[in-house]
Design a protein around this motif. Sequence first.
Motif, PDB file in Angstrom:
ATOM      1  N   PRO A  72      59.942  32.043  24.490  1.00  0.00           N
ATOM      2  CA  PRO A  72      58.537  32.343  23.807  1.00  0.00           C
ATOM      3  C   PRO A  72      57.810  33.039  24.953  1.00  0.00           C
ATOM      4  N   PRO A  73      57.258  34.379  24.502  1.00  0.00           N
ATOM      5  CA  PRO A  73      56.461  35.132  25.392  1.00  0.00           C
ATOM      6  C   PRO A  73      55.228  34.463  25.966  1.00  0.00           C
ATOM      7  N   SER A  74      55.106  34.535  27.236  1.00  0.00           N
ATOM      8  CA  SER A  74      53.949  33.558  27.707  1.00  0.00           C
ATOM      9  C   SER A  74      53.191  34.709  28.866  1.00  0.00           C
ATOM     10  N   ILE A  75      51.772  34.720  28.355  1.00  0.00           N
ATOM     11  CA  ILE A  75      50.973  35.818  29.307  1.00  0.00           C
ATOM     12  C   ILE A  75      50.877  34.891  30.766  1.00  0.00           C
ATOM     13  N   PHE A  76      50.637  33.943  30.650  1.00  0.00           N
ATOM     14  CA  PHE A  76      50.393  33.072  31.958  1.00  0.00           C
ATOM     15  C   PHE A  76      51.785  33.435  32.748  1.00  0.00           C
ATOM     16  N   GLN A  77      52.890  32.967  32.220  1.00  0.00           N
ATOM     17  CA  GLN A  77      54.024  33.030  32.844  1.00  0.00           C
ATOM     18  C   GLN A  77      54.444  34.585  33.508  1.00  0.00           C
ATOM     19  N   TRP A  78      54.179  35.533  32.672  1.00  0.00           N
ATOM     20  CA  TRP A  78      54.129  36.807  32.988  1.00  0.00           C
ATOM     21  C   TRP A  78      53.366  37.129  34.238  1.00  0.00           C
ATOM     22  N   LEU A  79      52.014  36.732  34.154  1.00  0.00           N
ATOM     23  CA  LEU A  79      51.279  37.098  35.300  1.00  0.00           C
ATOM     24  C   LEU A  79      51.708  36.457  36.677  1.00  0.00           C
ATOM     25  N   SER A  80      52.164  34.983  36.294  1.00  0.00           N
ATOM     26  CA  SER A  80      52.798  34.401  37.511  1.00  0.00           C
ATOM     27  C   SER A  80      53.837  35.111  38.173  1.00  0.00           C
ATOM     28  N   SER A  81      54.859  35.463  37.188  1.00  0.00           N
ATOM     29  CA  SER A  81      55.976  36.237  37.737  1.00  0.00           C
ATOM     30  C   SER A  81      55.694  37.463  38.557  1.00  0.00           C
ATOM     31  N   CYS A  82      54.840  38.031  38.115  1.00  0.00           N
ATOM     32  CA  CYS A  82      54.051  39.316  38.613  1.00  0.00           C
ATOM     33  C   CYS A  82      53.533  39.005  40.082  1.00  0.00           C
ATOM     34  N   LEU A  83      52.822  37.953  40.261  1.00  0.00           N
ATOM     35  CA  LEU A  83      52.091  37.339  41.478  1.00  0.00           C
ATOM     36  C   LEU A  83      53.389  37.053  42.504  1.00  0.00           C
ATOM     37  N   LYS A  84      54.235  36.435  41.849  1.00  0.00           N
ATOM     38  CA  LYS A  84      55.226  36.161  42.877  1.00  0.00           C
ATOM     39  C   LYS A  84      56.085  37.045  43.287  1.00  0.00           C
TER      40      LYS A  84
ATOM     41  N   PHE B 177      39.709  31.580  34.647  1.00  0.00           N
ATOM     42  CA  PHE B 177      39.409  32.045  36.032  1.00  0.00           C
ATOM     43  C   PHE B 177      40.535  32.360  36.876  1.00  0.00           C
ATOM     44  N   GLY B 178      41.673  31.942  36.457  1.00  0.00           N
ATOM     45  CA  GLY B 178      42.983  32.417  37.015  1.00  0.00           C
ATOM     46  C   GLY B 178      43.214  33.702  36.888  1.00  0.00           C
ATOM     47  N   VAL B 179      43.155  33.986  35.617  1.00  0.00           N
ATOM     48  CA  VAL B 179      43.537  35.492  35.055  1.00  0.00           C
ATOM     49  C   VAL B 179      42.322  36.396  35.734  1.00  0.00           C
ATOM     50  N   ALA B 180      41.215  36.075  35.704  1.00  0.00           N
ATOM     51  CA  ALA B 180      40.295  36.752  36.046  1.00  0.00           C
ATOM     52  C   ALA B 180      40.151  37.069  37.542  1.00  0.00           C
ATOM     53  N   LEU B 181      40.887  36.219  38.384  1.00  0.00           N
ATOM     54  CA  LEU B 181      40.752  36.337  39.839  1.00  0.00           C
ATOM     55  C   LEU B 181      41.298  37.646  40.246  1.00  0.00           C
ATOM     56  N   PRO B 182      42.337  38.343  40.137  1.00  0.00           N
ATOM     57  CA  PRO B 182      42.641  39.698  40.457  1.00  0.00           C
ATOM     58  C   PRO B 182      41.781  40.654  40.239  1.00  0.00           C
ATOM     59  N   ILE B 183      41.028  40.642  38.945  1.00  0.00           N
ATOM     60  CA  ILE B 183      39.837  41.619  38.830  1.00  0.00           C
ATOM     61  C   ILE B 183      38.725  41.274  39.528  1.00  0.00           C
ATOM     62  N   ARG B 184      38.575  40.050  39.527  1.00  0.00           N
ATOM     63  CA  ARG B 184      37.225  39.524  40.620  1.00  0.00           C
ATOM     64  C   ARG B 184      37.556  40.011  41.912  1.00  0.00           C
ATOM     65  N   ASP B 185      38.762  40.037  42.534  1.00  0.00           N
ATOM     66  CA  ASP B 185      38.964  40.613  43.897  1.00  0.00           C
ATOM     67  C   ASP B 185      38.698  42.143  43.867  1.00  0.00           C
ATOM     68  N   ALA B 186      39.234  42.628  42.823  1.00  0.00           N
ATOM     69  CA  ALA B 186      39.281  44.031  43.026  1.00  0.00           C
ATOM     70  C   ALA B 186      37.652  44.480  42.935  1.00  0.00           C
ATOM     71  N   ILE B 187      36.895  43.780  42.222  1.00  0.00           N
ATOM     72  CA  ILE B 187      35.375  44.199  42.006  1.00  0.00           C
ATOM     73  C   ILE B 187      34.600  43.871  43.380  1.00  0.00           C
ATOM     74  N   TYR B 188      35.202  42.900  44.091  1.00  0.00           N
ATOM     75  CA  TYR B 188      34.528  42.521  45.402  1.00  0.00           C
ATOM     76  C   TYR B 188      34.868  43.678  46.312  1.00  0.00           C
ATOM     77  N   TYR B 189      36.167  44.107  46.458  1.00  0.00           N
ATOM     78  CA  TYR B 189      36.213  45.153  47.198  1.00  0.00           C
ATOM     79  C   TYR B 189      35.394  46.272  47.006  1.00  0.00           C
ATOM     80  N   CYS B 190      35.158  46.728  45.684  1.00  0.00           N
ATOM     81  CA  CYS B 190      34.780  47.811  45.305  1.00  0.00           C
ATOM     82  C   CYS B 190      33.146  47.660  45.636  1.00  0.00           C
ATOM     83  N   ARG B 191      32.560  46.443  45.508  1.00  0.00           N
ATOM     84  CA  ARG B 191      31.564  46.399  45.863  1.00  0.00           C
ATOM     85  C   ARG B 191      31.033  46.684  47.173  1.00  0.00           C
ATOM     86  N   GLU B 192      32.079  46.383  47.899  1.00  0.00           N
ATOM     87  CA  GLU B 192      31.639  46.602  49.407  1.00  0.00           C
ATOM     88  C   GLU B 192      31.515  48.164  49.573  1.00  0.00           C
TER      89      GLU B 192
END
Length: 1951
Positions: A844-856, A952-967
């Motif tokens: 089964p295609p799983s979006i969370f599994q896919w993201l998890s593999s990416c992060l690892k 929130f887990g999926v949004a975290l990388p995006i929030r991180d990028a936003i935090y960097y850009c805000r600086e």
Amino acid sequence: MSDHSDERATMIAAGDLQEFVPRGREHCRRHPSALTLQLRRLQPASELCSSDGAAGLVGSLREVTIHERQRESWQLRKGVSDVGEEVDYDEELYVASNMVIWSKGSRSQASTVYKAFTVDSPVLQALWCDFTLPREKSERDDGSGSSEIVEKCICILQNSCINVHSIEGKDYIAALPFQVANVWPTKYGLLFERSSSSHEVPPSPPREPLPTMFSMLHPLDEITPLVCKSGGVFGSARVQYVADYTLRIVFLSAEPSILMTYDTVQSLHTVWALRRVKPEEQSTVLKFSEQVGTPQHVATSSSLTAHLRSLSKGDSPVGSPFQNYSSIHSQSRSASSPSMQSRSPSISNMAALSRSHSPALGVHSFSGVQRFNFSSSAQSPRRHSITHSPNSTSNDSFLVPETEPIVPELCIDHLWTETVTNMREKNSQASKVFITTDLCGQKFLCFLVESQLQLRCVKLQESNDKSQLIFGSVTNIQAKDAAPVQGIDTLLVLEGSGNLVLYSGVVRVGKVFIPGLPAPSLTMSNQMPRPSTPLDSVSTPSKPLGKHLGPLEEGVLLSPVPELRDTSKLHDSTYVEDCTFQQLGTFIHALRDPVHNRVTLELSNNTMVRITVPEIATSELVKRCLEGIKAILPKEIAVQVLVKWYNAYNAPGGPSYHSEWNLFVTCLMNMMGYNTERLSWTRNLDLEGSLSPVIAPKKARPSETGSDEDWEYLLSSDYHRNFESHPVARALRLDPLEALAPKDDFSQSLSLDSSTLLFTHIPTIFFVLHLIYEELKLNCLMGEGIRSLVVLLVQLARDLKLQAYIDYYYRDYPALVKASRETCIIDQVQTGFMHHPSFFSAEPPSIFQWLSSCLKGEGVQPYPYLPGICERSKLVVLSVALYILGDESAVSNEASHYLYKITSGQRKQQMDQDDSRCSFRHSTSVSSLAEKLVLWMTNVGFTLRDLESLPFGVALPIRDAIYYCREQPASDWPEAVCLLIGRQDLSKQACEGNLQKGKSSVGPVLSSDIPSGPESEEDEDGMNDMNEEVMALIWSEDLRVQEVRRLLQSARPVRVNVVQMPEASDHEYIEEKENRLLQLCQRTMALPVGRGMFTLFSYHPVPTEQLPIPKLNLTGRAPPRNTTVDLNSGNIDVPPNMACWASFHNGVAAGLKIAPASQIDSAWIVYNKPKIAELANEYAGFLMALGLNGHLTKLATLNIHDYLTKGHEMTSIGLLLGVSAAKLGTMDMAITRLLSIHIPALLPPTSTELDVPHNVQVAAVVGIGLVYQGTAHRHTAEVLLAEIGRPPGPEMEYCTDRESYSLASGLALGMVCLGHGSNLIGMSDLNVPEQLYQYMVGGHRRFQAGMHREKHKSPSYQIKEGDTINVDVTCPGATLALAMIYLKTNNRSIADWLQAPDTMYLLDFVKPEFLLLRTLARCLILWDDILPNSKWVNSNVPQIIRENSISLQATELPASEDLSLETLAQAHVYIIAGACLSLGFRFAGSENLAAFKCLYKYATDFLKCLSAPTASITGHYNLETCLSVLLLSLAMVMAGSGNLKVLQLCRFMHKKTGGEMNYGFHLAHHMALGLLFLGGGRYSLSTSNSSIAALLCALYPHFPVHSTDNRYHLQALRHLYVLAAEPRLLTPVDVDSNTPCYALIEVTYKGTQWYAEATEELMAPTLLPELHLLKQIRVKGPRYWELLIDLSKGTNHLKSILSKGGVLYVKLRAGQLSYKEDPMGWRSLLAQTVTHRNSEARAFKPEAISAFTSDPALFSFADYFCKPTVNMGQKQEILDLFSSILYECVTQENPEMLPTYIAIDQAVRRLERREMSETFELWQIKLVLEFFSSRSHQERMSRNPNRGLFMNSEFLPVMKCTIDNTLDQWLQAGGDVSLHSYLSGQPTEESQLSMLACFLIYHSVPTPAQLAAGGLEGSTNFSELLLKFKQLKMPVRALLRLAPLLLRSPQSMVL
């Protein structure tokens, strides 16, 4: 067609029935002119059978024209909003007699009249139309992106003209040159059909017919004929005018741009594409072929033109046909082909003419510009061929003066014609045409042929390259009427039997049941026709329409508006007499006004009702599933599925919102072949709401096995399951109740019916639904929907025997997916039939599994997605690929490595275009991945709201990028990006930048509208509109601004303080007082120039009020009794016209207050013209000021002419200078002509001598210099060069004030050749520098060459100059001309000419004043040599002077006999003044400290010198002049800065009023004061070439002696400094409070030859240095968010900020206070110690939050969740946690992380209590942990360690630890048993299911199938396991926990 047997009495219930009355009808009755309209004359309602009241008029139709019959009509459209958001209301346009009423309204809101128009003659038609204006036609040219402006208009057609009213309020009236039958709105403009008169129908006139269709692209354009390009049926394609009167337009659509015509002769419908004409087609039509008898013969162009022209002459209606008759007649004969026989041409011509000649044409509608812009080559062959064409019978004089023909603008291309059938009837014209889309997006063009009661539908689609439309086959549907329902892609058809049926495309959906109207099928059976069907009511004739059509043919065919549907209404008249119909009650007989999903039904009893056709689905979940099914199934099947669903969903008495999903599941499973009534969970679905138990189902069979099963039924019901997993159940600690396993024999009977529609597509649909399930997981708001969907997916997965999927769903929702449930058997045979699509994957295609593999950092497969449906999945996948994997190409090109598109076969071309939209096309600076990600997300339309609904887990990388850009954001990002990263300061900046300039409110955001201080009205001193707020910030320590106002005000009487001596008589005393006042007035009159500088551009005038000009007050008050002293008492002599220049300056000062961004038009300028003659001088100055700030270009030429003809000298001066300044450097021809009239030298020698006042000539000459600035225009330069030395003429001409004229010519010449130096191309023969040198030093006058030599033959009778040059006149002009031509060129040879003479002998020849100019000129040429120190200044003084001069401080004189001390002393001071002035120019506006010190030293020296005994040698006048020059130089260097020392000098000079102080010196001193506070500190001076030229004119160092003195220099030129002023003040504005504040900025200079790259810190608000010197500007921390403006890419961004008031939005960081509240930063220290994580963090008081943030949401959070209450008990710990979380978020400045923290905390607590019924949040926590341990994040952290989202927090490690502990405890407390049984594939006990799932998810345990495949059984020790698990990518920590189970023996754990 779907088979009718299938239609089991399906009916669709229509929603909300409302009676419909057009809004306008009621408004008309109440409208003021209702009496004149006599609406009462409309027949009573009983007769009003149709909307146009045809019934009672049938008899009289023969006499009446159609237009009178059509009394009222209306049309509706979907509401259009300005901004482009969705609006759901109808707009109605109602026409009755001569009124048009436009109203808006919907069901929810009452309808309101938006506009009502009343016109003079009856309205024939009203319509909406959008005109597009190309950019250049519109005046404003700011680059707001699009090249076209759309003007939304409403058009009202009357008999003779058409009125167009745009929404912006512009009105146009276009006269019509012919009678219009019909108007159509198109994509490009309007299309007119000319009404052909009946006499034209036989082709009797032996001439080409006139065109019948015309277009008008804009109300101001000409009406031009339409051309048509017919393809190769008749041979080659040819272009010709549309002149076929048998073609009628029946339909026109803007998108796609097509029109449909009907040919009345052939009875065929044709579709054409409408487009703009190509240029080659224009020329084809306009040229004219020689062949005889072709349709585009001469007459087409020429007679058409003549015809239209003669019509537009607007002659009296009676006379015109006779006047024009002969010409047209003869022309038509001469041009016609002889083969046609002439048949009574005269009559038809007369008829055509009188018919189409409009009676009241006052307007020349064809006087457009287009006629004149043809090249002559295009005309000549045509004229030639007309006169000599072979068949011209008469040599026609009429044709010779004919103008060019009208150029066509639109063209129609043939697309499709319906096929000819043998049963075609004569009048089968379509009465209604529309384009409709079916449920799968296929388009159909439908037209209703009423005479045959059929609706013909043609399928149309775009070709692959989007260039053309392809038409398919025609389907006929029997219909009496039809209307499209765009909102849901269907159409309504009214059948002949009176049934209302819904179709989608050509597929029948079902009948529509209208509550409150009896359905026809209920009264009688369907098969028998009803007695009253229209077909039967007209019994006798075979064709129903035959009866009426005989005499009325023309009337029918010319039906002007197809919606009025005359054809159908004619036979309705018989209804009225027919009595059967009244007894049978009402039925529908027409449909009209479809908008979105609403449509009006006209009933037979003349009432109208509006119904709503129901939506296809309302719940988001069902919509998504339908979209998916639609996208993946073949179109035919998809349409059937949708039709079935629509019928089920909208059955009468339809479902409520909750049960919509249940209905959908039942419907879908039935179509797949399930027997939903046998399958227990779907059986329960039929009636259950999601939380409402209904036990007695309607369709359920009586229970077979008795009562136990009922209980089980309840337990297995959806309701029970939902309740079990409901939080309430957990809160109440209810034990789960389990149903017993159903009996086995029961499941045997459940097999699937393989013959159903969707059986073969089950796997496809299952996979699509799974992808939708994954997509919904990415939206926190869809939780409820996911739970419903998973139940369906589990059932399908079981039946398809997909073990991996079942396991997957179990892990996601352990509480919903029970271990065993009934399955339906699908035979192997049947499985073979199933279509397993290529994209189906076993895992089964799983979006969370896919993201998890990416992060690892593991390899990932492309993730499958459905274009258009799984948009979120796509977004998340790509953003992670970009940000975590760092693949920048992920978003820039086809994103194929990460995404795998799923489409049904036919969808190729659409998806390609779908992807191009997210390509990364942003031009702005992108450095890091974070920036790239944020920019890309904004580009694809991702907003903060979307971010908040991501888990929130999926949004975290995006929030991180936003935090960097805000600086560290870039300053030029668009507004949307800044909003996304939460930098309101930037988004507001970007938003201000996008606003079009010109709205006066935008101006400086900080403009203070309240006049400052307690001044009353009469005390208006002209300085009230200054921006106090900003000035108070710039000069906060003292009251210098008030002081400046006091010094510059000229509206109050001055104080005349004279002490009466004892010996003086009263009369003498009065005289003395008046003389003293006269002295003071010299000062008062000089003030306005300075005031103009001080208030420069500070005010936005109100367009409805006159500009207040403060009065110039020349009276005084004498203490002690405050008696008035007046100059007009006649006691002393006052010079005449003393104040005339002063009031001119006063006018200029008032006018210069107006900011360039204000909105001003010609009318306002004229409106300011004073009524009293005395104020004319002020108005003259006002005009000049408007020129200087650029507004005079708006003044109409007519008014300019008007002002100049008055002959008022001052007005002419102001106007000429103003217009020239406004057109600086443009070489504008119109202005050149205007100026030349006033300069005799520019007029031809033979022209009349004009008596132009001398000052006006001077102004005109400078004007020429301004208009031609920097152009090096040869002729101008030549004339001006000669004018410098213009000799005096024989009479008294040119004899007075010659110096100012010569100087003006020199300045003008300098401007024309500004900075060109030696490369004056094409002027070498003029010898410009040599000639100027001669003017400067003298010599023989050259012989005057050129055309003006006649004028100068005889010498002047007054002035004897001989043949030498009068250097006293020509030197200043020539010197400055040289300085400007060679400005900054560093040309040594020219500079040496200007060296001061170094011998006594030579010094005697030069006026000391000229030495100042020479020194200045020399230094300006040697620009780069100027150094800001006194050594350099002194180096300009020749040696002889240096050795022998008196030092400025000396007390006694040296004795010398052979040297003239006086000469030397004067030369010395003037040379030093010249050098200092050049220093002022070099460092103008730079606030250079060295330059300031050097100049200040010299200024104080001169002051001392004035009081020294040696002053008499140098001469007081000379010293005062030099001191004034120095003061001006100081002010130039410190321009706008308000420097205190300079202010003190100016104030000291202000007080000196006696002795040598004359008007000129006061002028200079107050100009210096004005420059010092230029524009209230907002402006500074620029050192560009053009600025230096302007300053040279303004600060020319010879000052007038008295107020009317213009001898050496025209006073008006003093104001040209405006051209050198530029806004350079940067004002930080706090974005939260919107007030100006202080901020620290760091300015980086580019390196130059004098200094290396350097940075400097300034406290803004501050004046920036000149922008071209800067590299970048940064707003520095720590108090404000950093912000970088990079100037290396170009200064435009910063320039636009500065010109809009210099507002730079800044945002305070958390815990910081502004500099105003906390100047030293001590109060923020507390914040800083705590921010660095000390022990006090826990002791954070919620009250302290206000110091950190201004966000109201955070305040409330602190209030509700962090404040302890009295009896807290164990909750205290939670409060502490919340407080510290809040504190961390706020101090780290990521308050948006607060929900994430809390969500993690809550999830972990739930896990501890073992209440996890779904593992969703655990997945998120896992993703969070993986993100922080991911490699990309580690790298980022190593680069800047102390920044990031959870960075300096122990929160995450604690949470991780808690989860680990909880799961390990579970494992030890018996969890290992259930884990083992899971791994070995045995059933697990129910109670452990949810914890097991949590364990499996958290530790990423593979499925049993994968484990089996890995062959783990035989392993004996841990190392073997490690090896085998390497392929399964399972983390070691999880393996450690599994190992004991897999190895079975604890001792083998030891390695």
